[in-house]
Design an enzyme around this catalytic site. Sequence first.
Site, mmCIF file in Angstrom:
data_model
loop_
_atom_site.group_PDB
_atom_site.id
_atom_site.type_symbol
_atom_site.label_atom_id
_atom_site.label_comp_id
_atom_site.label_asym_id
_atom_site.label_seq_id
_atom_site.Cartn_x
_atom_site.Cartn_y
_atom_site.Cartn_z
ATOM 1 C CB ILE B 47 -0.983 -0.015 1.193
ATOM 2 C CG1 ILE B 47 -2.119 0.955 0.952
ATOM 3 C CG2 ILE B 47 -0.265 0.274 2.505
ATOM 4 C CD1 ILE B 47 -3.247 0.821 1.958
ATOM 5 C CG ASN B 86 -6.514 -0.926 0.985
ATOM 6 O OD1 ASN B 86 -6.425 -2.012 1.550
ATOM 7 N ND2 ASN B 86 -7.078 0.123 1.561
ATOM 8 C CB ALA B 87 -4.175 -6.511 -0.086
ATOM 9 C CG LEU B 106 6.161 -13.296 5.233
ATOM 10 C CD1 LEU B 106 5.036 -14.173 4.734
ATOM 11 C CD2 LEU B 106 7.271 -13.229 4.217
ATOM 12 C CG ASP B 109 0.269 -2.205 11.514
ATOM 13 O OD1 ASP B 109 0.317 -2.372 12.748
ATOM 14 O OD2 ASP B 109 0.225 -1.086 10.973
ATOM 15 C CB THR B 187 10.808 -10.359 4.656
ATOM 16 O OG1 THR B 187 10.674 -10.920 5.966
ATOM 17 C CG2 THR B 187 9.912 -11.081 3.694
ATOM 18 C CD GLU B 188 15.440 -5.706 3.609
ATOM 19 O OE1 GLU B 188 15.920 -6.039 2.512
ATOM 20 O OE2 GLU B 188 16.125 -5.418 4.607
ATOM 21 C CD GLU B 189 9.112 -5.667 9.704
ATOM 22 O OE1 GLU B 189 9.231 -4.442 9.599
ATOM 23 O OE2 GLU B 189 9.104 -6.260 10.794
#
Lengths: 614, 224
Positions: B47, B86-87, B106, B109, B187-189
Amino acid sequence: MSVFPHSRLFLGPSKSVLISGPHIQVLDTHTGNLLHSTATLDGLETAKLLKSGPVRCSTVDRGFTYVVTSGEDKKLKVWEVDGLKLLSERELPKKPTEIRVTQDGQTIVVSDKFGDIFSYPLHLDPSLERTESEGNTGTTKRGTLASHENPSNGTLILGHTSLLTSFVLTSDEQFVISADRDEHVRVSWFPQGYVIERYCLGHEKFVSAIHVPSFAPSQLVTGGGDPVLKLWDWMSEPFIVVKAPISRYGRSDDDDGDDGEQEKVEKIGRRGRKGRGKKAKGKGKNEGVGEEAMQEQEQGEAGQSMVSAEGEGTEDVVMGDVESEAQVESERVTQVQAEAQEAEATTVEGALGEAAEKDKLVFALRRIDSADVHGQGQFLVFSAVGATALFFCVFPSSPQTKPPVVQSLDLKKPVLDFTVGAGGHIWVLVDDERPSTSERPTGESDERAVRLVSWLDGKLVEVHGAESKTFSLLTSLNTTCVLPATASDLKTLDLYSALSSLPKNVDPEHDPMRRENQNQNLDAFEIESVASSRAGTPIPGGSKKGKAKSGGPTQRELARMKNKKAVLAKMQEQEQAKMKVGDGAGAELGGVTDEERENKKARAADSEGSVQAL
Amino acid sequence: MDWSSHYPAFVSTGKTPEFADVGCGFGGLLIALAPMFPDTLMLGMEIRVQVSQYVQDRIIALRTTSAISNAASPEPYQNVSIVRANAMKFMPNYFPKHSLSSLFFLFPDPHFKARKHKARIISPTLLAEYAYVLRPGGIVYTITDVHDLHEWMKSHLAAFPLFEPVAEEDLRAQGKGPIIDAVYSSTEEGKKVERNNGQKWLACFMRIEPLRILGRLNTHLHQE
């Protein structure tokens, strides 16, 4: 003296229910006698009723035994029609947008502004209520619905992620069809609303009215902010037929639809070059046959029907906050151009800019209904918020026929709602409080809140004078049922709020994607387009053309452009390497991707020194 | 939905994406999965504008710079793309019914506050949409470093009639080990969680067919 306009009328075989402002009245359908009224309640009860504010949603069950209402206070009230006895009052989690009762009269289904549909038993069992209210938290099944809490133990049927404007239960009550502000029309199982059968996608603006005709239960008619009615076959892969309303909705002295058409065609022609509207946008999913048919029909009907852009200027007090209908304009003009075979697709922004000068009009369908008139055919009837006309068209019996021409009957006062009664009569509720458009001398026909309309040779005509007097119900609705209202009462009614609340503010100036693209100066844009044509890898997601922004690009954008240039430089380098290697390899121009593959083969052979075979 | 601008190399195949990464962030998962499944189209949905542009640029760069000469197999990274969307609102606009085989959530929020719980990506109403785009047998992969969110997602998915839990071991046994490994650490997260010595919780669910309710008319369904 101000009176409450009638906002809803339910016609039953023996009894009829009328909703006016906060009040409910029950009349005898044949004699018109006022049987019960909440206006005659004694002090305390009336005070409670008035505190709930005007009735926003209402429905009656099939047997006309119960009437269910909800006002401003989110309370769901169930009344017995006989005697208007209040049976129960329950709190709803959010403001409702539509209430329906199942055919067996046992369940109330309510959609709300949050986007959920809940079902409640019509008869409230007090003992049940008490036990379920305990143990509401934790990891119980109830706990997993914590995000969709319901103070009255309603059962969650389904939910959309935006305001749910309307829903219908199909005739066999196996499916529920729901529509929302995000242009979705969704067909789900009922009561297992969590199984989505399909979506009917194609609307470009909010959907505010849906209807399944009783004589064609596999078809669905939808409408909303788009100036079209869409007809779907919701049971199978939906194909759609698009119908554009002719009208001048809004006010006009000229009742004659045909003249209006001519006028509009000329005006639109004069507007000249316009952009292709967002029809090309990839959001809809219209399958195969349907899509072609739709485009064909749009082109075919462009000559016949246009949508009015011209608002009626300053007289138009009803329209309230209006926003740019620019999308509508460019769509319309697209139709004209398609017919005239002028091609060039210019930017949406260009069109919007030009259209912004024009009068702005917001369109919101209120209700769609159907009538099967003996001897005259099947029709669709619909009304729009704030419009003074009732619209109708022939119901297309087969999808191959050209979409029918939409006609209208101007009633001179804004149509609030209408009810299709027996024998093909339509009872139209109008807002008498608004000043009339025309300057006709006030005759009796102007001061009535309820109009009767009937079918004559396939057209709607108003029933006047002597003939209307034979309908004692009509007389009663216009006289004895009229309830006084103060000015502040009328202000809280806010009957046309949908015109401002439903449209989404899609201001192109604030579209983040567009601004980003604008920030890239034209230099960078050229890089992109060159890159696209050379290497054959268009930017995923596509890039929009945009006018250069006045301010300079930000740091981030500069960095991005720098990266892009680096990538492009590398690509060009590789291409040049390929040019040197072999013209033979590059001679085959069988499509971009083939070329690319050949380039890369050559590159590998030359620059990377690998041993890949050609 | 026109996929030709996203996957130009696959235009002639008429394929649609089978993997969808909801909230793909900087694209780590998709970039890791793309070479593993060169014939499968995968789409990231993000998003945030800046982030989605970054991923867009990253994909272009990867496509150009990692070209291989073998013409038999598809070019690398031609099967991965991103869309700024916006999924939660528009998932069904992108994917036809039952077209996805894997759906990834993944490190979503957490929306810690109770009043924000309804904005969580896994909710009883949204699960219907995920079940619509996922084919029966398709897998939902969720991972998070917030235990409360993990419990939330697990309980909601388990309570939803169209999903049933599937254990990590079973998925590995089916050959989906590389996917799970990518989910954990590509992933970065995910890498950030590792740097901070946090814990990750994985929960996977399979999309199942709805139970037929007795007396229900099935004729409508057969028309598909």
